[in-house]
Design a protein around this motif. Structure first.
Motif, PDB file in Angstrom:
ATOM      1  N   HIS A 182       5.483  -6.039   2.474  1.00 19.03           N
ATOM      2  CA  HIS A 182       5.870  -7.194   3.251  1.00 19.03           C
ATOM      3  C   HIS A 182       5.797  -6.887   4.742  1.00 19.03           C
ATOM      4  CE1 HIS A 182       7.470 -11.083   3.682  1.00 19.03           C
ATOM      5  NE2 HIS A 182       8.578 -10.684   4.264  1.00 19.03           N
ATOM      6  N   GLY A 183       6.359  -5.735   5.104  1.00 19.48           N
ATOM      7  CA  GLY A 183       6.384  -5.348   6.500  1.00 19.48           C
ATOM      8  C   GLY A 183       4.982  -5.181   7.067  1.00 19.48           C
ATOM      9  N   PHE A 184       4.117  -4.597   6.272  1.00 20.10           N
ATOM     10  CA  PHE A 184       2.735  -4.390   6.727  1.00 20.10           C
ATOM     11  C   PHE A 184       2.098  -5.716   7.096  1.00 20.10           C
ATOM     12  CE2 PHE A 184      -1.789  -4.197   5.332  1.00 20.10           C
ATOM     13  CZ  PHE A 184      -2.251  -3.413   6.371  1.00 20.10           C
ATOM     14  N   GLN A 186       3.585  -8.458   7.992  1.00 14.96           N
ATOM     15  CA  GLN A 186       4.189  -9.008   9.205  1.00 14.96           C
ATOM     16  C   GLN A 186       3.588  -8.358  10.443  1.00 14.96           C
ATOM     17  OE1 GLN A 186       6.779 -11.272   9.465  1.00 14.96           O
ATOM     18  NE2 GLN A 186       8.098 -11.099   7.673  1.00 14.96           N
ATOM     19  N   CYS A 187       3.359  -7.048  10.349  1.00 18.28           N
ATOM     20  CA  CYS A 187       2.739  -6.355  11.479  1.00 18.28           C
ATOM     21  C   CYS A 187       1.360  -6.933  11.759  1.00 18.28           C
ATOM     22  CB  CYS A 187       2.590  -4.863  11.176  1.00 18.28           C
ATOM     23  SG  CYS A 187       4.116  -3.973  11.259  1.00 18.28           S
ATOM     24  N   MET A 188       0.620  -7.163  10.686  1.00 17.14           N
ATOM     25  CA  MET A 188      -0.732  -7.696  10.863  1.00 17.14           C
ATOM     26  C   MET A 188      -0.674  -9.114  11.428  1.00 17.14           C
ATOM     27  SD  MET A 188      -3.053  -5.490  10.133  1.00 17.14           S
ATOM     28  CE  MET A 188      -2.093  -4.181  10.814  1.00 17.14           C
ATOM     29  N   MET A 221      14.880 -14.947   6.603  1.00 16.96           N
ATOM     30  CA  MET A 221      13.429 -15.103   6.603  1.00 16.96           C
ATOM     31  C   MET A 221      12.752 -13.750   6.835  1.00 16.96           C
ATOM     32  SD  MET A 221      12.279 -18.149   6.089  1.00 16.96           S
ATOM     33  CE  MET A 221      10.780 -18.514   6.991  1.00 16.96           C
ATOM     34  N   VAL A 222      13.139 -13.131   7.943  1.00 13.48           N
ATOM     35  CA  VAL A 222      12.481 -11.871   8.290  1.00 13.48           C
ATOM     36  C   VAL A 222      13.101 -10.735   7.479  1.00 13.48           C
ATOM     37  CG1 VAL A 222      11.966 -10.284  10.145  1.00 13.48           C
ATOM     38  CG2 VAL A 222      12.051 -12.741  10.587  1.00 13.48           C
ATOM     39  N   SER A 223      12.265  -9.956   6.848  1.00 14.15           N
ATOM     40  CA  SER A 223      12.771  -8.922   5.962  1.00 14.15           C
ATOM     41  C   SER A 223      13.399  -7.784   6.750  1.00 14.15           C
ATOM     42  CB  SER A 223      11.631  -8.362   5.130  1.00 14.15           C
ATOM     43  OG  SER A 223      10.856  -7.521   5.945  1.00 14.15           O
ATOM     44  N   ALA A 249      12.899  -4.675   6.303  1.00  9.64           N
ATOM     45  CA  ALA A 249      11.883  -3.665   6.624  1.00  9.64           C
ATOM     46  C   ALA A 249      11.187  -4.024   7.928  1.00  9.64           C
ATOM     47  CB  ALA A 249      10.870  -3.585   5.491  1.00  9.64           C
ATOM     48  N   PHE A 250      10.904  -5.318   8.074  1.00  6.66           N
ATOM     49  CA  PHE A 250      10.194  -5.745   9.280  1.00  6.66           C
ATOM     50  C   PHE A 250      11.084  -5.557  10.502  1.00  6.66           C
ATOM     51  CE2 PHE A 250       8.753  -9.201  12.174  1.00  6.66           C
ATOM     52  CZ  PHE A 250       7.542  -8.612  12.500  1.00  6.66           C
ATOM     53  N   ARG A 303      11.226  -2.135  11.550  1.00 10.81           N
ATOM     54  CA  ARG A 303      10.000  -1.743  12.209  1.00 10.81           C
ATOM     55  C   ARG A 303       9.965  -2.261  13.641  1.00 10.81           C
ATOM     56  NH1 ARG A 303       4.463  -1.765   8.893  1.00 10.81           N
ATOM     57  NH2 ARG A 303       5.720  -0.818   7.270  1.00 10.81           N
ATOM     58  N   TRP A 318       9.630  -1.163  18.358  1.00 13.87           N
ATOM     59  CA  TRP A 318       8.574  -1.857  19.091  1.00 13.87           C
ATOM     60  C   TRP A 318       9.018  -2.291  20.473  1.00 13.87           C
ATOM     61  CZ3 TRP A 318       4.004  -4.732  17.013  1.00 13.87           C
ATOM     62  CH2 TRP A 318       3.503  -4.093  15.892  1.00 13.87           C
ATOM     63  N   PHE A 336      -1.312  -0.475  14.901  1.00 11.67           N
ATOM     64  CA  PHE A 336      -0.261  -1.487  14.839  1.00 11.67           C
ATOM     65  C   PHE A 336       0.393  -1.566  13.465  1.00 11.67           C
ATOM     66  CE2 PHE A 336      -2.448  -2.764  18.664  1.00 11.67           C
ATOM     67  CZ  PHE A 336      -1.369  -2.982  19.498  1.00 11.67           C
ATOM     68  N   ALA A 337      -0.177  -0.889  12.469  1.00 16.22           N
ATOM     69  CA  ALA A 337       0.454  -0.872  11.152  1.00 16.22           C
ATOM     70  C   ALA A 337       1.366   0.330  10.988  1.00 16.22           C
ATOM     71  CB  ALA A 337      -0.617  -0.877  10.061  1.00 16.22           C
ATOM     72  N   ARG A 343       4.318   3.112  11.275  1.00 17.36           N
ATOM     73  CA  ARG A 343       5.737   2.797  11.344  1.00 17.36           C
ATOM     74  C   ARG A 343       6.288   3.045  12.748  1.00 17.36           C
ATOM     75  NH1 ARG A 343       8.699   5.868   7.147  1.00 17.36           N
ATOM     76  NH2 ARG A 343       6.912   5.200   5.936  1.00 17.36           N
TER      77      ARG A 343
END
Lengths: 109, 515, 99
Positions: free
Chosen positions: B3-5, B7-9, C1-3, C5-6, C9, C13, C71-72, C74
């Motif tokens: 999922h995170g990947f 979102q990054c993209m 909405m936003v996980s 994990a995100f 991450r 940033w 950009f992918a 971690r």
């Protein structure tokens, strides 16, 4: 022969769309049976595959392949516009366009 | 983790698309116009068209070069084709590095003086140089193209329901949903084109962007690499001894015998009048996909064939196919239309993406719009509708500027940029839907009236071109009418909804322009 | 909405990290692309014009791949580390070329 390729591609995309619940509901009502879904999907891919033949016959293999990509794009855009703004015409066109293509082909040959 | 990947993209897709977005829109639109570069060049100089590209045309060009540049160190004649029906002359005066150029007037046999213009060359060059100094413009466009490639790939990764949404378009949906649908459709349905045109675009200037392998393998000798890769004969040295030039006509006839389908496109003569003069005939490139340099090299004094060049090695051949796909020079009208439509789809894809960025972030009616949002909105309107206004204005200027005006080509370009700047100012002063409606209206007027201006100023208007079956002139005028009509529909639609908030703008106008 | 994990991450940033990623993507990507073009030109057992052309064609794909990776990744540190490894390998292949 370009109209024939376009008609085949259009019919192919329509069949693929009919294999999907949402579009089937919008165009024909109800959802397709398992058998119907398989038929739509198989027929759709077959028609898309067939549509490359007139392209190659007309323009040769290299230009034909490029023309095929372009015609697929054009056919898909036509389908989306028709299903959005004139769903009944979208169904009719699937029968009319390949027939028209065949007719122009015979008239020319 | 997956999922995170994604979102990054998605984040990468947004910014790699937005930041170069306005330049990409301009590159796409002017590049799409450049598919008809020859036709535009002919439309802007309607009295100079010629069809003949055999030995007589070559002799006509040669005679004029002998008259205007007898002491040049190099001559080049570009013969007309049906999609680029102008006879171009180039000559390099002694002591200069660059060629000068002119277009032959078939009525007088002289280089044309009146009605000078950049014609289709302007859009073509703008497309990869942005009217900047070439080195800056090309690097900037290259960076934007690289960003585009990244945006396309990250966009594919982001778009989870690529197959499920393949045919989905919901114009009535509120907010950014319908923009998202339009953006997805334009991107996914023409995806092969977008990938192809972006990657092959990078390849066209790869020797400038990535010269390092060549630098190492050829010890920095770029000419040696080009000579080897394209199998070009080394340039001759002058003998500094006068000798008359051989007759050109039999050489052209010989080339036509070898290349009956493609014909001769270019005739190059190095050191005319010198004992070491060489004549190089370049094969036409309008009948096959791969652009490959094939030349016949003759002695300039005896007319003896010295060399037939051309490289068929697989990698070089691949690049030739890539160039063929990017330039689309082949003369297959239907295929050309498909490329043009795909180019418009690409333009509209970038445009919908830009508009979507705003629609997604549009605040409620009561909230203040912050500076970044206003800036993007202004740039969007000034680019998406302003550039078409400027391009149509270029054609107006071409027809209305006096023929003998000094620096006429520069004035056409000044008018182009003045209109474009005006569009940005207007966009800054008139935010929201009304501003969009007004600019669409202006573009519609410019497009719809252009055939009338053409009729008032030339003898090649629709009333003449259509009965004569002159599809070049008629096609251009009909094209202007078509774009004018599309803008008129967009204007009407935008005007009707002008009281509604901007966020619920519908997908109509871009879709109509895109496809 | 936003996980979660995100969000985790995104914490890495903030500006310095983002800036460092942009540098890694734009300049590092170009550097890797350039090294790929050089390595192909030197290592491929083909006529040199062919090897050079293949190198140039692959370099842009390598550039795009690097940007996606940067950009992918971690953290910005991992992004840079992921650049250094293939960079060193490519550079070594160039240094060890048959003369």
């Amino acid at each position: 022969m370009a109209p024939l390729a376009f008609g085949l591609a259009y019919a192919g995309f329509l069949a693929l769309a009919l294999a999907m619940d949402r579009h089937h509901r919008d165009l024909l009502g109800g959802v397709p049976s398992r058998m119907g879904r398989l038929l739509f999907r198989g027929g759709g891919w077959m028609l898309l595959g067939l549509s490359i033949a007139p392209c190659c016959a007309l323009w040769g293999p290299s230009f034909g392949a490029i023309a095929w990509c372009g015609l697929l794009t054009l056919a898909a855009f036509t389908l989306v516009s028709l299903t959005t703004y004139a769903p009944r015409a979208a169904l009719l066109a699937a029968a009319l366009l390949p027939a028209l293509g065949l007719a122009t082909w015979f008239r020319l040959s | 983790m997956k999922h995170g990947f994604r979102q990054c993209m998605a984040w990468l897709h947004t910014w790699a698309g937005l930041i170069p977005g306005w330049i990409l829109f301009a590159v796409f639109l002017t590049g799409t116009a450049a598919y008809y570069r020859g036709e535009i060049s002919a439309w802007t100089r309607p009295d100079l068209r010629m069809e003949d590209n055999g030995p007589e045309a070559a002799m006509l060009g040669l005679r004029e070069l002998q008259r205007i540049a007898p002491d040049a160190t190099g001559w080049l004649i570009g013969l007309p084709t049906s999609s680029d029906p102008l006879l171009r002359l180039y000559w390099r005066p002694p002591g200069e590095r660059r060629f000068r150029d002119g277009i032959l007037d078939p009525a007088t046999g002289r280089v044309a003086e009146a009605g000078r213009t950049m014609g289709g060359e302007f859009f073509y060059r703008f497309h990869f140089e942005l009217h900047m100094p070439p080195i800056w413009g090309r690097w900037l466009v290259g960076l934007c193209a690289m960003s585009m490639l990244v945006a396309i790939i990250s966009g594919i990764i982001t778009h989870r329901r690529i197959f499920a949404d393949f045919f989905t378009f919901r114009p009535g949906k509120a907010g950014h949903r319908s923009w998202l649908d339009a953006h997805n459709l334009l991107a996914v349905l023409a995806l092969p084109y977008h990938l192809m045109i972006t990657y092959t675009g990078l390849l066209t200037l790869m020797l400038m962007y990535m010269p390092w392998g060549m630098q190492l393998a050829y010890k920095g000798d770029q000419q040696a690499f080009i000579a080897e890769a394209l199998s070009i004969a080394p340039p001759p040295r002058p003998a500094r001894q006068a000798a008359p030039l051989t007759d050109l006509a039999p050489l052209v006839a010989e080339a036509l015998r070898r290349w009956p389908e493609t014909g001769v496109r270019r005739i190059g003569i190095s050191f005319p009048g010198d004992a070491n003069a060489t004549i190089v005939l370049g094969r036409g490139d309008r009948h096959e996909l791969a652009i490959r340099r094939r030349e016949l090299v003759f002695s300039g004094t005896t007319g003896e064939l010295r060399l037939a060049t051309g490289n068929d090695a697989p990698a070089v051949q691949t690049v030739g196919v890539a160039y063929g796909l990017h330039f689309a020079r082949f003369e297959l009208p239907f295929l050309h239309v498909l490329f043009f439509l795909s180019g418009l789809a690409g333009t509209a894809m970038v445009g919908t993406g830009l508009v979507m960025w705003v629609a997604k972030r549009a605040p409620k009616a009561t909230e203040r719009r912050h500076f970044g949002l206003r800036l993007v909105e202004t740039l969007n309107l000034g680019t998406i509708f302003g550039l078409p206004i400027a391009m149509l204005g270029f054609f107006w200027a071409n027809r209305l500027l006096p023929g003998m005006l000094d620096h006429r080509p520069d004035w056409e370009i000044r008018i182009f940029f003045a209109l474009w700047l005006g569009a940005y100012l207007h966009a800054a002063l008139r935010p929201g839907r009304r501003g969009w409606a007004e600019q669409a209206g202006i573009a519609a007027l410019l497009g719809l009236l252009l055939p009338a201006v053409n009729a008032a100023t030339t003898r090649h208007h629709l009333g003449v071109a259509l009965p004569a079956g002159d599809w070049l002139m008629a096609g251009m005028d009909l094209g202007f009418l078509g774009f004018g009509l599309a803008f008129a529909l967009a204007a009407r639609r935008l005007w009707q909804g002008a009281d509604r908030p901007v966020a619920t703008r519908q997908g109509g106008h871009l879709r109509e322009r895109g496809i | 909405m936003v996980s979660a994990a995100f969000r985790a991450r995104m914490r890495g940033w903030r500006w310095p990290g983002l800036l460092s990623r942009i540098v890694a993507a734009v300049l590092g990507g170009y550097a890797i692309g350039a090294l790929v073009s050089v390595a192909c030109a030197v290592l491929l057992p083909l006529p040199r014009s062919e090897a050079v052309v293949i190198g140039m064609m692959l370099s842009f794909l390598a550039y795009a791949g690097v940007v996606l990776w940067v950009f992918a990744a971690r953290t910005a540190w991992r992004a840079w580390a992921g650049l250094l490894a293939p960079g060193l390998l490519l550079a070594a292949s160039w240094a060890g070329r048959p003369v």
